[in-house]
Motif scaffolding. Structure first.
Motif, PDB file in Angstrom:
ATOM      1  N   GLU A   1      49.323  46.334  20.165  1.00 57.64           N
ATOM      2  CA  GLU A   1      49.230  45.727  18.830  1.00 57.64           C
ATOM      3  C   GLU A   1      47.807  45.826  18.284  1.00 57.64           C
ATOM      4  O   GLU A   1      47.597  46.125  17.103  1.00 57.64           O
ATOM      5  CB  GLU A   1      49.669  44.264  18.889  1.00 57.64           C
ATOM      6  N   LEU A   2      46.813  45.596  19.148  1.00 52.61           N
ATOM      7  CA  LEU A   2      45.415  45.680  18.723  1.00 52.61           C
ATOM      8  C   LEU A   2      45.058  47.112  18.326  1.00 52.61           C
ATOM      9  O   LEU A   2      44.395  47.333  17.303  1.00 52.61           O
ATOM     10  CB  LEU A   2      44.505  45.192  19.848  1.00 52.61           C
TER      11      LEU A   2
ATOM     12  N   LEU B   1      52.561  53.845  13.823  1.00 48.60           N
ATOM     13  CA  LEU B   1      53.631  52.940  14.264  1.00 48.60           C
ATOM     14  C   LEU B   1      54.540  53.638  15.262  1.00 48.60           C
ATOM     15  O   LEU B   1      54.915  53.051  16.289  1.00 48.60           O
ATOM     16  CB  LEU B   1      54.426  52.472  13.050  1.00 48.60           C
ATOM     17  N   GLN B   2      54.904  54.881  14.989  1.00 58.87           N
ATOM     18  CA  GLN B   2      55.784  55.626  15.881  1.00 58.87           C
ATOM     19  C   GLN B   2      55.146  55.804  17.257  1.00 58.87           C
ATOM     20  O   GLN B   2      55.813  55.646  18.288  1.00 58.87           O
ATOM     21  CB  GLN B   2      56.104  56.981  15.257  1.00 58.87           C
ATOM     22  N   ALA B   3      53.849  56.094  17.294  1.00 59.97           N
ATOM     23  CA  ALA B   3      53.155  56.247  18.571  1.00 59.97           C
ATOM     24  C   ALA B   3      53.104  54.920  19.332  1.00 59.97           C
ATOM     25  O   ALA B   3      53.277  54.879  20.554  1.00 59.97           O
ATOM     26  CB  ALA B   3      51.746  56.778  18.334  1.00 59.97           C
ATOM     27  N   ALA B   4      52.877  53.814  18.615  1.00 60.90           N
ATOM     28  CA  ALA B   4      52.816  52.496  19.260  1.00 60.90           C
ATOM     29  C   ALA B   4      54.169  52.102  19.828  1.00 60.90           C
ATOM     30  O   ALA B   4      54.267  51.577  20.951  1.00 60.90           O
ATOM     31  CB  ALA B   4      52.325  51.452  18.255  1.00 60.90           C
ATOM     32  N   LEU B   5      55.246  52.341  19.087  1.00 66.54           N
ATOM     33  CA  LEU B   5      56.588  52.016  19.579  1.00 66.54           C
ATOM     34  C   LEU B   5      56.945  52.872  20.793  1.00 66.54           C
ATOM     35  O   LEU B   5      57.564  52.385  21.744  1.00 66.54           O
ATOM     36  CB  LEU B   5      57.612  52.228  18.463  1.00 66.54           C
TER      37      LEU B   5
ATOM     38  N   GLU C   1      54.887  54.093  22.990  1.00 66.90           N
ATOM     39  CA  GLU C   1      54.140  53.583  24.142  1.00 66.90           C
ATOM     40  C   GLU C   1      54.721  52.268  24.643  1.00 66.90           C
ATOM     41  O   GLU C   1      54.748  52.013  25.853  1.00 66.90           O
ATOM     42  CB  GLU C   1      52.673  53.397  23.759  1.00 66.90           C
ATOM     43  N   LEU C   2      55.205  51.434  23.733  1.00 68.80           N
ATOM     44  CA  LEU C   2      55.749  50.127  24.122  1.00 68.80           C
ATOM     45  C   LEU C   2      57.117  50.254  24.762  1.00 68.80           C
ATOM     46  O   LEU C   2      57.395  49.676  25.813  1.00 68.80           O
ATOM     47  CB  LEU C   2      55.823  49.219  22.891  1.00 68.80           C
ATOM     48  N   VAL C   3      58.004  51.017  24.137  1.00 64.91           N
ATOM     49  CA  VAL C   3      59.381  51.108  24.593  1.00 64.91           C
ATOM     50  C   VAL C   3      59.533  52.149  25.699  1.00 64.91           C
ATOM     51  O   VAL C   3      60.401  52.045  26.555  1.00 64.91           O
ATOM     52  CB  VAL C   3      60.312  51.439  23.393  1.00 64.91           C
ATOM     53  N   GLY C   4      58.697  53.171  25.670  1.00 71.62           N
ATOM     54  CA  GLY C   4      58.807  54.222  26.663  1.00 71.62           C
ATOM     55  C   GLY C   4      59.731  55.340  26.246  1.00 71.62           C
ATOM     56  O   GLY C   4      59.945  56.285  26.994  1.00 71.62           O
ATOM     57  N   LEU C   5      60.302  55.243  25.044  1.00 70.46           N
ATOM     58  CA  LEU C   5      61.179  56.277  24.516  1.00 70.46           C
ATOM     59  C   LEU C   5      60.765  56.617  23.092  1.00 70.46           C
ATOM     60  O   LEU C   5      60.046  55.853  22.438  1.00 70.46           O
ATOM     61  CB  LEU C   5      62.651  55.815  24.533  1.00 70.46           C
ATOM     62  N   GLN C   6      61.220  57.762  22.592  1.00 70.45           N
ATOM     63  CA  GLN C   6      60.874  58.204  21.246  1.00 70.45           C
ATOM     64  C   GLN C   6      61.632  57.371  20.214  1.00 70.45           C
ATOM     65  O   GLN C   6      62.856  57.366  20.183  1.00 70.45           O
ATOM     66  CB  GLN C   6      61.212  59.689  21.068  1.00 70.45           C
TER      67      GLN C   6
ATOM     68  N   SER D   1      57.661  41.909  20.561  1.00 70.22           N
ATOM     69  CA  SER D   1      56.555  42.834  20.310  1.00 70.22           C
ATOM     70  C   SER D   1      56.930  43.891  19.280  1.00 70.22           C
ATOM     71  O   SER D   1      56.118  44.251  18.420  1.00 70.22           O
ATOM     72  CB  SER D   1      56.141  43.508  21.620  1.00 70.22           C
ATOM     73  N   ILE D   2      58.167  44.393  19.357  1.00 66.41           N
ATOM     74  CA  ILE D   2      58.632  45.376  18.362  1.00 66.41           C
ATOM     75  C   ILE D   2      58.602  44.765  16.971  1.00 66.41           C
ATOM     76  O   ILE D   2      58.157  45.396  16.003  1.00 66.41           O
ATOM     77  CB  ILE D   2      60.047  45.872  18.729  1.00 66.41           C
TER      78      ILE D   2
END
Length: 524
Positions: A127-128, A147-151, A153-158, A241-242
């Protein structure tokens, strides 16, 4: 019915629990001759705790029961059976099972909390990072890519971001991964069409394979985000987080929209101000010479017979002077229009600076009036490969300004010399006057169209185009124009620097050397 991945995720921890129990049994069997059987319980207790730490509660309970049965079968009398003949060993086995059932779930819950804290720490870091990227982003595309790159990294999927196009409809051409089939797209479009208002991070559609969330701000839908459905994503911490990431992106998109609206409004105001300045300048600068021409012509027509030949000549010279002044204003407007539209084409040719200056002096001579125009040319000046008419117009504009805003009977000087610097050989033209000069705060502004300073050299009304045109023409040749204070006294110094082309060849193309000359022009 459980899917294969879910069965695999359930069976693997149980296999680990049974494997650790088997390892504990082998260690206990190797040590049972050298220690009391009661102490072997600690080995099974370590297996239970290890299972709880690295798996979850259910495998820990399985490890406790399997450890109890293995201890009973292999290390309590009678061995090889599940019977317990001695009361002491029965108490030991019962206490082991009780402690294992208590410690195993506690250790598992502690491990879950640790993992939750780790996930939250990772989410906070993501988030930071997203906030830092969005604070520097100036376009919606940059925000959506971040945003797409952060999601991911967070979710582990595209995760896929599908932007909205015209009339608020989804633009599936932005779905570069093409993960949505026709039926899924239709379902998503239907979910979007049913809503009149949108809130960022709001769930629009949830299926077995994908979660569709809104990316919006102030009831405006910017995009929909397709998040693949996974067990990791289904956890409460990841859901939260999403939503935070989407809310941040929605606010950032709203900020860029406001900046775009402000820039558009500012541009409209500047255009309106430019139009007003143009009309004001044209009406003033055109009216003055026209009024003088009309007055002189009317006098000649009505009183021509009573006027002497000298008086008639004076009136005709006045008409000619004002006509040339009007022509100069018109030429400036045309030049500025060509510069602004990018239609100014450089038709370069080899020419000497002396030739350009001589033509300029012939044009400026009628405007010299009571001033002294001094010209100093250095010897051995190189040829220039330039558009001679544009350089001539630039020099003319600067000299005209200097004469126009200098007091009567003062000197205006034009210096020309060659210099070398890091960029190569340069031709330097300097125009010095003895006026009041230009304040440092105004020196950049005077190069803007229609700008006139409130005081200093710009105290006389003018069109505000001369220096803007000069800078555009010199800049088109790769040169520069700067304004400084006149050294040694009050006044202004305008320095024009023009690069000398490297294609001029050997020294045979240079102007023959000669002595510096001073040319004095004065008006009536």
């Amino acid at each position: 019915m459980l899917s294969r991945p879910e069965i695999r995720r359930f069976v693997r921890p149980c296999v680990i629990a049974l494997l650790l129990t088997a390892i504990a049994t082998l260690i206990g069997w190797a040590l049972h001759g050298s220690m009391h059987p009661v102490n072997l319980v600690l080995i099974y207790m370590a297996a239970v705790i290890t299972t709880a730490v690295y798996t979850s509660t259910a495998p820990a309970v399985l490890s406790a029961f399997s450890g109890f049965l293995a201890f009973n079968f292999f290390f309590t009398a009678p061995r090889g059976t599940l019977l317990i003949s001695e009361r002491e060993e029965m108490l030991t086995a019962a206490l082991f099972l009780l402690i294992a059932l208590l410690v195993g779930p506690l250790a598992a819950r502690l491990q879950v909390k640790i993992r939750t804290l780790e996930v939250r720490d990772i989410a906070a870091r993501i988030e930071l990072q997203l906030l830092e990227k969005m604070s520097a982003a100036i376009t919606p595309m940059e925000i959506m890519v971040a945003l797409q790159a952060a999601l991911r990294e967070l979710v582990g999927l595209q995760c896929v971001v599908v932007r909205t196009g015209k009339e608020g409809k989804l633009d599936w051409s932005s779905d570069e991964q093409n993960v949505s089939d026709a039926a899924q797209r239709k379902a998503i479009e239907g979910a979007v069409a049913k809503r009149d208002e949108f809130v960022s991070a709001e769930t629009l559609l949830s299926t077995e394979f994908v979660l569709v969330k809104a990316l919006a701000d102030a009831d405006t839908l910017f995009a929909v985000v397709l998040v693949p459905t996974t067990q990791k994503r289904d956890s409460e911490s990841h859901q939260h987080s999403i939503d935070i990431l989407l809310q941040q992106a929605g606010l950032a998109l709203g900020r860029t929209r406001l900046l775009t609206d402000l820039a558009r409004e500012r541009l409209e105001k500047e255009q309106e101000l430019l139009r007003s300045s143009l009309l004001s300048s044209v009406s003033h600068d055109f009216r003055t010479p026209l009024t003088a021409m009309i007055g002189a012509t009317t006098t000649l027509m009505e009183m021509g017979d009573s006027l002497t030949q000298e008086q008639q000549k004076e009136l005709l010279e006045s008409v000619l002077s004002e006509a040339e002044r009007l022509n100069n204003y018109t030429q400036n407007l045309l030049d500025m229009t060509r510069l602004g539209r990018g239609e100014l084409k450089l038709e370069r040719s080899w020419v000497s600076i002396e030739e350009i200056i001589n033509i300029t002096l012939k044009r400026i001579r009628p405007l010299v009036e009571s001033h002294q125009l001094l010209v100093a040319m250095a010897s051995g000046l190189p040829l220039l490969r330039v558009h001679s008419a544009l350089i001539e117009q630039a020099i003319f504009n600067v000299l005209h300004n200097a004469l126009k805003f200098s007091p009567a009977h003062s000197n205006v000087q034009l210096n020309c010399r060659a210099e070398k610097n890091e960029a190569g050989q340069m031709l330097v033209l300097e125009v010095l006057d003895e006026g009041q000069g230009i304040d440092e705060s105004e020196r950049d502004k005077v190069f803007k169209m229609f700008h006139t300073a409130d005081k200093g050299d710009r105290r006389v009304a003018g069109s505000g185009l001369g220096l803007a045109i000069c800078k555009g023409m010199i800049g088109a040749h790769g040169g520069s124009v700067v304004i400084e204070n006149r050294p040694g006294g009050p006044g202004c110094l305008v320095r024009m620097t023009i690069p000398v082309s490297d294609q001029q060849g050997d020294g045979s193309m240079a102007i023959p050397s000669g002595e510096e000359t001073d040319e004095h022009d004065s008006g009536d």
